[in-house]
Design an enzyme around this catalytic site. Structure first.
Site, mmCIF file in Angstrom:
data_model
loop_
_atom_site.group_PDB
_atom_site.id
_atom_site.type_symbol
_atom_site.label_atom_id
_atom_site.label_comp_id
_atom_site.label_asym_id
_atom_site.label_seq_id
_atom_site.Cartn_x
_atom_site.Cartn_y
_atom_site.Cartn_z
ATOM 1 N N ASP A 26 -4.693 -4.540 24.126
ATOM 2 C CA ASP A 26 -4.290 -5.756 24.848
ATOM 3 C C ASP A 26 -4.044 -6.313 26.348
ATOM 4 O O ASP A 26 -4.177 -7.885 26.331
ATOM 5 C CB ASP A 26 -2.992 -6.234 24.082
ATOM 6 N N LYS A 45 -1.328 -1.490 20.007
ATOM 7 C CA LYS A 45 -0.793 -1.842 19.158
ATOM 8 C C LYS A 45 0.180 -0.875 18.737
ATOM 9 O O LYS A 45 -0.192 0.589 19.301
ATOM 10 C CB LYS A 45 -2.082 -1.838 17.507
#
Length: 281
Positions: A187, A198
């Site tokens: 991300d 995550k």
């Protein structure tokens, strides 16, 4: 001005950074369809760009998309209808990013072709495309990615083209031991070569190193953050615990993995070591 697409971007908790970045374009397109006067339109584009750049601080790709659209809008020739100019800027950014992802997937799929069994976590559209199009990868092992279990979506999508094994997150060690390599999405990529992914990726990377398994991260270079610190988003407590009492629930969505645990990054420019990413900031 209130935009429905901006609210959706802020509230979305299941989709990855690439999908959220594409939602940035939806926000600008909604503005282009609004009834704001041409006299105020340019100012509103700037204001929306600023709001979008701060909407999801854990995902620098969202801010990058916003900056890219605004920069292209500013560079539009004088005399061009501002709404048309904004829509053209959105189209240009979307097209460029899709080309980047296409190059990343092609190069990463070729790179991963050397591994027969690959472990991944959660859902990543980029990782899914890489694994689906890599002929050498026969089996994909997927961790559920609790509490929202996006990994099940990944498993379902890949099941039509690969043999898929689905494991709970607590079985990460077992999953690493059964794999030839690990591949996850990111991300955010930080200036020191670490990345945010995550929750669960830190355990996976640590175990992979202890067992001598390579750990790769698929990330395009637009995901590199200029900020050294990372903001960890947290989900609602009710996603984890619905009971009453004195239980204090922590529900972090992301965590940071240091560069020493990353074997390498698979980018649109090919394989890169953590130390090589700083030149792209």
């Amino acid at each position: 001005m209130k935009l429905k697409s901006l609210d959706k971007l802020r509230e979305e908790r299941r989709r990855g950074s690439t999908a959220l970045a594409m939602m940035v374009l939806d926000c600008f397109r909604e503005l282009a369809r609004s009834r704001i006067s041409d006299a105020r339109f340019g100012v509103m584009v700037e204001r929306l760009g600023d709001r979008l750049s701060k909407a999801r601080p854990s995902m620098p790709l969202v801010a990058r998309f916003s900056h890219e659209v605004v920069d292209r809008f500013r560079a539009s020739p004088s005399g061009v209808d501002p709404r048309r100019a904004l829509l053209q800027a959105c189209r240009a950014v979307g097209d460029e990013y899709r080309l980047r992802l296409g190059r990343l997937v092609d190069r990463a799929a070729s790179f991963m072709d050397r591994y027969e069994r690959v472990l991944t976590l959660s859902q990543s559209g980029t990782v899914e495309k890489i694994l689906a199009s890599s002929p050498g990868v026969r089996t994909v092992i997927v961790l559920e990615s609790r509490p929202m279990m996006e990994g099940r979506l990944m498993a379902r999508s890949l099941a039509g083209v690969k043999r898929v094994e689905l494991l709970v997150d607590a079985a990460v060690g077992y999953g690493v031991s059964r794999s030839d390599a690990c591949l996850v999405g990111a991300d955010a990529v930080l200036p020191d070569g670490s990345f945010a992914g995550k929750i669960g990726v830190l355990a996976m990377a640590s175990i992979a190193q202890s067992l001598g398994k390579p750990f790769y991260v698929a990330a395009d270079l637009w995901k590199i953050s200029r900020e050294p610190d990372y903001h960890v988003e947290e989900g609602g407590a009710d996603e984890v615990w619905k009971g009453r009492g004195r239980v204090h629930v922590l529900n972090p969505y992301f965590e940071v993995v240091g560069p020493s645990l990353v074997t390498g990054y698979l980018t649109e420019e090919g394989f890169r070591r953590s130390s090589e990413l700083a030149s792209n900031i």
